[in-house]
Design a protein around this motif. Structure first.
Motif, PDB file in Angstrom:
ATOM      1  N   MET A   1     -13.120   4.869  -2.107  1.00 40.90           N
ATOM      2  CA  MET A   1     -12.537   3.546  -2.046  1.00 40.90           C
ATOM      3  C   MET A   1     -13.627   2.575  -1.589  1.00 40.90           C
ATOM      4  SD  MET A   1      -9.142   2.339  -0.132  1.00 40.90           S
ATOM      5  CE  MET A   1      -8.731   0.641  -0.030  1.00 40.90           C
ATOM      6  N   VAL A   2     -13.735   1.491  -2.312  1.00 42.68           N
ATOM      7  CA  VAL A   2     -14.701   0.444  -1.985  1.00 42.68           C
ATOM      8  C   VAL A   2     -13.975  -0.889  -2.048  1.00 42.68           C
ATOM      9  CG1 VAL A   2     -16.872  -0.644  -2.627  1.00 42.68           C
ATOM     10  CG2 VAL A   2     -16.523   1.782  -3.067  1.00 42.68           C
ATOM     11  N   LYS A   3     -14.005  -1.603  -0.929  1.00 44.51           N
ATOM     12  CA  LYS A   3     -13.265  -2.862  -0.818  1.00 44.51           C
ATOM     13  C   LYS A   3     -11.806  -2.564  -1.149  1.00 44.51           C
ATOM     14  CE  LYS A   3     -17.398  -5.560  -1.462  1.00 44.51           C
ATOM     15  NZ  LYS A   3     -18.100  -6.598  -2.131  1.00 44.51           N
ATOM     16  N   ASP A   4     -11.256  -3.166  -2.205  1.00 43.84           N
ATOM     17  CA  ASP A   4      -9.860  -2.897  -2.548  1.00 43.84           C
ATOM     18  C   ASP A   4      -9.723  -2.057  -3.823  1.00 43.84           C
ATOM     19  OD1 ASP A   4     -10.678  -4.815  -4.367  1.00 43.84           O
ATOM     20  OD2 ASP A   4      -8.749  -5.850  -4.384  1.00 43.84           O
ATOM     21  N   VAL A   5     -10.777  -1.334  -4.189  1.00 40.17           N
ATOM     22  CA  VAL A   5     -10.771  -0.562  -5.427  1.00 40.17           C
ATOM     23  C   VAL A   5     -10.956   0.922  -5.121  1.00 40.17           C
ATOM     24  CG1 VAL A   5     -11.937  -0.207  -7.652  1.00 40.17           C
ATOM     25  CG2 VAL A   5     -11.733  -2.503  -6.706  1.00 40.17           C
ATOM     26  N   VAL A   6     -10.121   1.732  -5.730  1.00 43.98           N
ATOM     27  CA  VAL A   6     -10.265   3.183  -5.646  1.00 43.98           C
ATOM     28  C   VAL A   6     -10.861   3.634  -6.974  1.00 43.98           C
ATOM     29  CG1 VAL A   6      -9.071   5.381  -5.450  1.00 43.98           C
ATOM     30  CG2 VAL A   6      -8.285   3.428  -4.128  1.00 43.98           C
ATOM     31  N   ILE A   7     -11.971   4.348  -6.927  1.00 43.66           N
ATOM     32  CA  ILE A   7     -12.635   4.795  -8.152  1.00 43.66           C
ATOM     33  C   ILE A   7     -12.422   6.296  -8.267  1.00 43.66           C
ATOM     34  CG2 ILE A   7     -14.787   4.895  -9.438  1.00 43.66           C
ATOM     35  CD1 ILE A   7     -15.688   2.562  -7.532  1.00 43.66           C
ATOM     36  N   VAL A   8     -11.832   6.710  -9.369  1.00 42.21           N
ATOM     37  CA  VAL A   8     -11.460   8.104  -9.566  1.00 42.21           C
ATOM     38  C   VAL A   8     -12.121   8.609 -10.841  1.00 42.21           C
ATOM     39  CG1 VAL A   8      -9.527   9.685  -9.858  1.00 42.21           C
ATOM     40  CG2 VAL A   8      -9.237   7.617  -8.477  1.00 42.21           C
ATOM     41  N   GLY A   9     -12.772   9.746 -10.759  1.00 41.47           N
ATOM     42  CA  GLY A   9     -13.353  10.372 -11.938  1.00 41.47           C
ATOM     43  C   GLY A   9     -12.291  11.107 -12.720  1.00 41.47           C
ATOM     44  N   SER A  10     -12.710  11.786 -13.765  1.00 41.91           N
ATOM     45  CA  SER A  10     -11.757  12.461 -14.643  1.00 41.91           C
ATOM     46  C   SER A  10     -11.578  13.930 -14.271  1.00 41.91           C
ATOM     47  CB  SER A  10     -12.242  12.357 -16.084  1.00 41.91           C
ATOM     48  OG  SER A  10     -13.539  12.918 -16.172  1.00 41.91           O
ATOM     49  N   SER A  11     -10.556  14.513 -14.818  1.00 46.76           N
ATOM     50  CA  SER A  11     -10.280  15.932 -14.654  1.00 46.76           C
ATOM     51  C   SER A  11     -10.000  16.501 -16.033  1.00 46.76           C
ATOM     52  CB  SER A  11      -9.068  16.126 -13.743  1.00 46.76           C
ATOM     53  OG  SER A  11      -8.740  17.482 -13.664  1.00 46.76           O
ATOM     54  N   MET A  12     -10.641  17.600 -16.370  1.00 48.49           N
ATOM     55  CA  MET A  12     -10.486  18.158 -17.719  1.00 48.49           C
ATOM     56  C   MET A  12     -10.813  19.639 -17.720  1.00 48.49           C
ATOM     57  SD  MET A  12     -14.024  16.582 -19.080  1.00 48.49           S
ATOM     58  CE  MET A  12     -13.906  15.249 -17.930  1.00 48.49           C
ATOM     59  N   LYS A  13     -10.493  20.281 -18.795  1.00 48.62           N
ATOM     60  CA  LYS A  13     -10.903  21.667 -18.988  1.00 48.62           C
ATOM     61  C   LYS A  13     -12.342  21.640 -19.493  1.00 48.62           C
ATOM     62  CE  LYS A  13      -6.354  23.356 -20.208  1.00 48.62           C
ATOM     63  NZ  LYS A  13      -5.543  23.976 -21.259  1.00 48.62           N
ATOM     64  N   GLU A  14     -13.177  22.426 -18.906  1.00 47.41           N
ATOM     65  CA  GLU A  14     -14.583  22.480 -19.311  1.00 47.41           C
ATOM     66  C   GLU A  14     -14.775  23.412 -20.497  1.00 47.41           C
ATOM     67  OE1 GLU A  14     -17.631  21.113 -18.352  1.00 47.41           O
ATOM     68  OE2 GLU A  14     -16.334  19.669 -17.398  1.00 47.41           O
ATOM     69  N   GLY A  15     -15.776  23.079 -21.323  1.00 44.35           N
ATOM     70  CA  GLY A  15     -16.195  23.961 -22.408  1.00 44.35           C
ATOM     71  C   GLY A  15     -15.186  24.129 -23.509  1.00 44.35           C
ATOM     72  N   GLN A  16     -14.273  23.196 -23.672  1.00 36.53           N
ATOM     73  CA  GLN A  16     -13.241  23.332 -24.689  1.00 36.53           C
ATOM     74  C   GLN A  16     -13.799  23.060 -26.077  1.00 36.53           C
ATOM     75  OE1 GLN A  16      -9.886  24.349 -23.964  1.00 36.53           O
ATOM     76  NE2 GLN A  16     -11.170  24.948 -22.257  1.00 36.53           N
ATOM     77  N   THR A  17     -13.013  23.414 -27.079  1.00 30.98           N
ATOM     78  CA  THR A  17     -13.413  23.197 -28.459  1.00 30.98           C
ATOM     79  C   THR A  17     -13.387  21.712 -28.790  1.00 30.98           C
ATOM     80  OG1 THR A  17     -11.146  23.510 -29.186  1.00 30.98           O
ATOM     81  CG2 THR A  17     -12.575  25.452 -29.191  1.00 30.98           C
ATOM     82  N   VAL A  18     -13.915  21.382 -29.915  1.00 33.24           N
ATOM     83  CA  VAL A  18     -14.131  19.993 -30.284  1.00 33.24           C
ATOM     84  C   VAL A  18     -12.854  19.155 -30.296  1.00 33.24           C
ATOM     85  CG1 VAL A  18     -15.003  18.480 -32.088  1.00 33.24           C
ATOM     86  CG2 VAL A  18     -16.151  20.620 -31.602  1.00 33.24           C
ATOM     87  N   GLU A  19     -11.786  19.620 -30.893  1.00 30.64           N
ATOM     88  CA  GLU A  19     -10.606  18.782 -31.103  1.00 30.64           C
ATOM     89  C   GLU A  19      -9.699  18.628 -29.888  1.00 30.64           C
ATOM     90  OE1 GLU A  19     -11.527  21.147 -33.325  1.00 30.64           O
ATOM     91  OE2 GLU A  19     -12.158  19.910 -34.992  1.00 30.64           O
ATOM     92  N   THR A  20     -10.100  19.050 -28.714  1.00 34.73           N
ATOM     93  CA  THR A  20      -9.194  19.004 -27.568  1.00 34.73           C
ATOM     94  C   THR A  20      -8.983  17.620 -26.992  1.00 34.73           C
ATOM     95  OG1 THR A  20     -11.001  19.532 -26.080  1.00 34.73           O
ATOM     96  CG2 THR A  20      -9.644  21.365 -26.844  1.00 34.73           C
ATOM     97  N   HIS A  21      -9.960  16.740 -27.081  1.00 37.92           N
ATOM     98  CA  HIS A  21      -9.842  15.382 -26.531  1.00 37.92           C
ATOM     99  C   HIS A  21      -9.269  15.395 -25.122  1.00 37.92           C
ATOM    100  CE1 HIS A  21     -11.109  13.558 -30.158  1.00 37.92           C
ATOM    101  NE2 HIS A  21     -10.079  13.962 -30.837  1.00 37.92           N
ATOM    102  N   ASN A  22      -9.869  16.115 -24.229  1.00 40.61           N
ATOM    103  CA  ASN A  22      -9.354  16.244 -22.878  1.00 40.61           C
ATOM    104  C   ASN A  22      -9.318  14.952 -22.094  1.00 40.61           C
ATOM    105  OD1 ASN A  22      -8.734  18.965 -22.755  1.00 40.61           O
ATOM    106  ND2 ASN A  22     -10.871  19.506 -22.449  1.00 40.61           N
ATOM    107  N   THR A  23     -10.250  14.044 -22.315  1.00 37.62           N
ATOM    108  CA  THR A  23     -10.399  12.905 -21.413  1.00 37.62           C
ATOM    109  C   THR A  23     -10.025  11.592 -22.063  1.00 37.62           C
ATOM    110  OG1 THR A  23     -12.210  14.061 -20.391  1.00 37.62           O
ATOM    111  CG2 THR A  23     -12.016  11.747 -19.882  1.00 37.62           C
ATOM    112  N   PRO A  24      -8.875  11.018 -21.704  1.00 36.78           N
ATOM    113  CA  PRO A  24      -8.568   9.687 -22.208  1.00 36.78           C
ATOM    114  C   PRO A  24      -9.423   8.620 -21.526  1.00 36.78           C
ATOM    115  CG  PRO A  24      -6.826  10.443 -20.757  1.00 36.78           C
ATOM    116  CD  PRO A  24      -7.802  11.575 -20.908  1.00 36.78           C
ATOM    117  N   ARG A  25      -9.788   8.854 -20.267  1.00 39.18           N
ATOM    118  CA  ARG A  25     -10.676   7.946 -19.535  1.00 39.18           C
ATOM    119  C   ARG A  25     -11.649   8.785 -18.723  1.00 39.18           C
ATOM    120  NH1 ARG A  25      -6.672   3.523 -16.891  1.00 39.18           N
ATOM    121  NH2 ARG A  25      -5.974   2.618 -18.830  1.00 39.18           N
TER     122      ARG A  25
END
Length: 131
Positions: A1-25
């Motif tokens: 958290m910095v000032k009034d903003v919370v910055i969150v990274g992504s969570s996904m399955k690692e090493g997945q095949t091409v068509e999985t599109h794990n991360t919308p952001r």
């Protein structure tokens, strides 16, 4: 958290095949106080976006991840956020995503208040293998 903003990274399955599109952001920054402010980025360059031409043969459309899952650094005085971006899918083989794959394996600097990209530095251009 910095000032009034919370910055969150992504969570996904690692090493997945091409068509999985794990991360919308790849990262997400909601405001904790005041008017709703909510921004983030997929970092994967969509059609018409800066860097899309570095994902040859339409590979941007079928490759996911390029997430930000490790430590995010912030310079609160300058109002900058430094995002370390990982390898796109599939982690173990990159032959199906020709081109330099911009923002993958990069350090991307964005504005803390707006989320707008300030600059980027791509450490590896098109890794075929994650070693």
């Amino acid at each position: 958290m910095v000032k009034d903003v919370v910055i969150v990274g992504s969570s996904m399955k690692e090493g997945q095949t091409v068509e999985t599109h794990n991360t919308p952001r790849a990262w997400f920054a909601p405001s904790m106080f005041g008017p709703a402010r909510n921004f983030g980025s997929s970092i994967r360059c969509k059609a018409g976006e800066f860097g899309n031409d570095t994902w040859e043969e339409g590979s941007w459309a079928i490759n996911g991840n390029t997430g930000v899952w490790t430590q995010i650094t912030v310079d609160a005085d300058l109002g900058l956020v430094y995002l370390p971006v990982e390898t796109p899918t599939s982690d173990f083989y990159g032959g199906h995503r020709p081109g330099n794959n911009l923002f993958a394996e990069s350090l991307v600097c964005v504005d803390l208040k707006t989320g707008q990209r300030k600059w980027h530095f791509q450490l590896v251009h098109q890794s075929h293998l994650e070693l």
